[in-house]
Design an enzyme around this catalytic site. Structure first.
Site, PDB file in Angstrom:
ATOM      1  N   GLU A 127     -43.240  16.186 -26.946  1.00 46.29           N
ATOM      2  CA  GLU A 127     -44.354  15.495 -27.565  1.00 46.29           C
ATOM      3  C   GLU A 127     -45.342  14.416 -27.024  1.00 46.29           C
ATOM      4  O   GLU A 127     -46.176  14.470 -27.011  1.00 46.29           O
ATOM      5  CB  GLU A 127     -44.228  15.973 -28.585  1.00 46.29           C
ATOM      6  CG  GLU A 127     -43.648  17.429 -29.857  1.00 46.29           C
ATOM      7  CD  GLU A 127     -42.373  17.010 -30.019  1.00 46.29           C
ATOM      8  OE1 GLU A 127     -42.124  18.409 -29.687  1.00 46.29           O
ATOM      9  OE2 GLU A 127     -42.167  16.723 -29.412  1.00 46.29           O
TER      10      GLU A 127
ATOM     11  N   LYS B  64     -48.813  25.376 -42.872  1.00 50.03           N
ATOM     12  CA  LYS B  64     -48.490  26.429 -42.397  1.00 50.03           C
ATOM     13  C   LYS B  64     -49.161  27.441 -43.459  1.00 50.03           C
ATOM     14  O   LYS B  64     -50.192  28.435 -42.810  1.00 50.03           O
ATOM     15  CB  LYS B  64     -46.999  27.006 -42.123  1.00 50.03           C
ATOM     16  CG  LYS B  64     -46.662  28.415 -41.593  1.00 50.03           C
ATOM     17  CD  LYS B  64     -45.609  28.295 -40.844  1.00 50.03           C
ATOM     18  CE  LYS B  64     -45.333  29.407 -40.026  1.00 50.03           C
ATOM     19  NZ  LYS B  64     -43.097  29.564 -40.036  1.00 50.03           N
TER      20      LYS B  64
ATOM     21  N   PHE C 154     -36.991  22.528 -43.649  1.00 52.11           N
ATOM     22  CA  PHE C 154     -36.551  22.144 -42.912  1.00 52.11           C
ATOM     23  C   PHE C 154     -37.581  21.306 -42.295  1.00 52.11           C
ATOM     24  O   PHE C 154     -39.027  22.210 -42.252  1.00 52.11           O
ATOM     25  CB  PHE C 154     -36.264  23.734 -42.608  1.00 52.11           C
ATOM     26  CG  PHE C 154     -35.446  23.367 -41.015  1.00 52.11           C
ATOM     27  CD1 PHE C 154     -34.434  23.140 -40.631  1.00 52.11           C
ATOM     28  CD2 PHE C 154     -36.676  24.247 -39.978  1.00 52.11           C
ATOM     29  CE1 PHE C 154     -34.391  22.728 -39.043  1.00 52.11           C
ATOM     30  CE2 PHE C 154     -36.302  24.558 -38.954  1.00 52.11           C
ATOM     31  CZ  PHE C 154     -35.202  23.313 -38.226  1.00 52.11           C
ATOM     32  N   GLN C 155     -37.497  20.703 -41.242  1.00 57.63           N
ATOM     33  CA  GLN C 155     -38.224  20.086 -40.318  1.00 57.63           C
ATOM     34  C   GLN C 155     -40.050  19.449 -41.317  1.00 57.63           C
ATOM     35  O   GLN C 155     -41.148  19.225 -40.568  1.00 57.63           O
ATOM     36  CB  GLN C 155     -38.438  21.160 -39.752  1.00 57.63           C
ATOM     37  CG  GLN C 155     -38.421  21.216 -38.403  1.00 57.63           C
ATOM     38  CD  GLN C 155     -37.799  21.570 -37.241  1.00 57.63           C
ATOM     39  OE1 GLN C 155     -38.964  22.642 -37.491  1.00 57.63           O
ATOM     40  NE2 GLN C 155     -37.473  21.755 -35.844  1.00 57.63           N
TER      41      GLN C 155
ATOM     42  N   MET D 191     -39.011  -6.896 -14.845  1.00 58.58           N
ATOM     43  CA  MET D 191     -39.995  -7.851 -15.456  1.00 58.58           C
ATOM     44  C   MET D 191     -38.869  -8.372 -16.951  1.00 58.58           C
ATOM     45  O   MET D 191     -39.481  -9.704 -17.000  1.00 58.58           O
ATOM     46  CB  MET D 191     -41.075  -7.131 -16.323  1.00 58.58           C
ATOM     47  CG  MET D 191     -42.059  -7.894 -16.950  1.00 58.58           C
ATOM     48  SD  MET D 191     -42.986  -8.852 -15.827  1.00 58.58           S
ATOM     49  CE  MET D 191     -44.060  -8.025 -14.970  1.00 58.58           C
TER      50      MET D 191
END
Length: 576
Positions: A60, A172, A122-123, A486
């Site tokens: 993502e 949802k 959940f999630q 760097m």
């Protein structure tokens, strides 16, 4: 699917309303990754395949960077889809990058059912509080009736004024809910939000007076010129004023790098002249830039002799770091023409000569050996020089973060606006590959070259899978110095060469690319460099070229941390 922006009411699910909004806002490409809480939107997307191209990334974070790449090159809003929980939290780095670099994005995240909010389902994660510090605006929708208005606001806020990322979290149940749909009306104003201040003619008059009386005026071009689509207006101002023009890292390509008035880049690894002469100019005109610490060095020793004119669309930037004698609020597309008509036509030959002499000093002490080495290991500078010669400033150059980034920004040539894409404010390693993928969908028909180091290349290397699946034309150029270069440079210069955790081992990048059906090559000898670059550029489809560069080579000039722009050093000898 035919769009449904009708005057009559029909029943649509929340998911379809979201996709209809995308169509009405002109979105053609969406980057995302499905998951449980956003399945209804992906189910609806099945019927929109002909109108909306969805690019399935491999992480993502890469979806946000890809959307950034598209937005930065096209000037349009980038769009992202992600699921709840880890899907949403994986967006955070990309959102922060977009916020600091003012990139317009609309990110849609799925969320658990409304009745499960706050139950640690959940999630489930509190996406609003997690993303509030890294978005321009965020909002949670639990009722599909809100979606048309909220989405219109989201696109308007993302792209108006000082652009930035917007996140809309959709439960949802709202995705599944069917409601009366009366069509989509884009948003053009909000009562409490004034993104484009009206120009103040008094301030512009004061600015014109300072410029007309100046003997050593100096302009720094920032990204705000491109964000405001004011490249033409800026060029007209610059050419009438005759003032030397430098740029920030993100302001690069606002004016062609070969323009007679172009004097180079300011900042920590910028050019010698623009940096030291910042402290000798009598009027400093900053256009669409925010006086970042990497530009200013020590603030208490920055341009104290000069009158400061600061053009910016965001009042929060005025006097934040550097006090402006004349602040000019507004979109520079509107303010610059008002200034241009008030200034005198001038040329400033003697002042330009000072920049030319500084460039000669930098060339003798640094640039010539960087771009035209006759022996030793390949330098990053010479790779970019050959790339310039082969692309003639026509390519979109996307860089990651590190030494290769500074070398590329210092030595690349750009003819066109919005062709330099890099992570500026946040400095996100792993930005380059997905951003280059997104840039390839911007519709410019210019070659896209992703220049990265061996460290950043491994941070989102899984996006080679996205290239494998969708076949965007991306040329991947890895400048491999076998170090986190760097950090190693700082450890060498400021920490007595105590190299700690910077000696990074890498896979065989060519073989990794081969595993994703991407052709590649590796070069370590100077005599092979030119033909290898030509092979990469001429290859049909994506190609990965790994170039082995000097292992302990440093990027100069450099303004050491805590020093002023006048204390810029040209090489290791002057540093030590």
């Amino acid at each position: 699917m035919e769009n449904l922006n009708l005057s009559t009411e029909i029943q649509l699910s929340g998911s379809r309303i979201i996709l209809e909004a995308f169509l009405q806002e002109g979105v053609k490409t969406v980057f995302g990754y499905p998951g449980g809480a956003i399945i209804p939107i992906y189910d609806a997307l099945y019927d929109y395949k002909e109108n909306l191209k969805h690019i399935l990334v491999r992480h993502e974070q890469a979806a946000v960077h890809a959307a950034q790449g598209l937005a930065r090159v096209s000037g349009e809003v980038g769009v992202v889809l992600a699921t709840s929980g880890p899907g949403a939290t994986n967006l955070v780095t990309g959102l922060a990058d977009a916020l600091l670099d003012n990139t317009p994005l609309v990110c849609i995240t799925g969320q658990v059912f409304e009745h499960l909010l706050g139950t640690d389902a959940f999630q489930e994660i509190d996406v609003m509080n997690v993303t509030s510090p890294v978005t321009k605006w965020n909002y949670q929708v639990t009722d599909a009736n809100e979606l048309p208005e909220v989405l219109a606001k989201a696109f308007y806020i993302a792209k108006s004024g000082r652009p930035g990322p917007v996140l809309i979290d959709v439960s949802k149940n709202a995705q599944l809910q069917s409601v009366d749909y009366k069509g989509y009306s884009p948003c053009h104003s909000l009562r409490s939000y004034k993104p484009d201040p009206n120009p103040c003619k008094e301030s512009i008059g004061k600015a014109a007076e300072l410029i007309n009386n100046a003997e050593r005026p100096f302009v720094i071009a920032g990204q705000g010129i491109m964000l405001g689509k004011a490249e033409k207006e800026f060029l007209q101002f610059a050419e009438k004023s005759g003032i030397p023009v430098a740029w920030t890292v993100l302001g690069m390509s606002a004016i062609p790098t070969y323009h007679p008035q172009a004097v180079g880049m300011v900042g920590m690894h910028g050019n010698y002249g623009p940096n030291i002469l910042t402290n000798e100019c009598d009027v400093l005109i900053a256009v669409g830039m925010r006086f970042d610490d990497r530009v200013t060095g020590r603030l208490d020793q920055y341009a104290k002799q000069a009158k400061i004119i600061h053009f910016d669309i965001d009042n929060a930037e005025i006097n934040k770091n550097v006090k402006a004698d004349v602040p000019v609020l507004g979109n520079c597309k509107h303010t610059l023409p008002l200034l241009t008509e008030r200034i005198m036509k001038r040329e400033h030959h003697d002042w330009h000569d000072r920049f030319k002499k500084c460039h000669e000093v930098e060339s003798i002490n640094l640039i010539n050996t960087e771009l035209y080495p006759e022996e030793g290991e390949i330098t990053m500078g010479e790779v970019i020089r050959h790339l310039n010669e082969m692309t003639d400033g026509e390519a979109v150059i996307v860089t990651d973060v590190g030494q290769h980034q500074m070398a590329t920004c210092r030595y690349s040539h750009f003819k066109h606006s919005r062709t330099n894409v890099t992570s500026g404010g946040l400095g996100t390693m792993g930005f380059c590959l997905p951003a280059a993928i997104g840039a390839s969908y911007a519709g410019t028909n210019r070659p896209v070259i992703a220049v990265m180091g061996d460290g950043g290349a491994q941070m989102n290397i899984q996006e080679l899978g996205t290239i494998m699946q969708y076949h965007p034309e991306v040329k991947i150029l890895i400048l491999n110095n076998c170090y986190l270069g760097m950090v190693r440079q700082w450890q060498e210069l400021f920490h007595e060469e105590r190299y700690s955790s910077v000696d990074i081992q890498s896979p065989d990048f060519v073989q990794v690319a081969k595993g994703y059906n991407i052709s590649g090559n590796k070069v370590s000898e100077r005599e092979d460099l030119q033909w290898a670059l030509r092979e990469m550029l001429d290859h049909k489809g994506s190609f990965l070229l790994e170039v082995m560069t000097g292992k302990e080579h440093n990027v100069f000039p450099m303004i050491p941390q805590g020093k002023s722009v006048s204390e810029i050093v040209l090489n290791n000898k002057t540093q030590k």
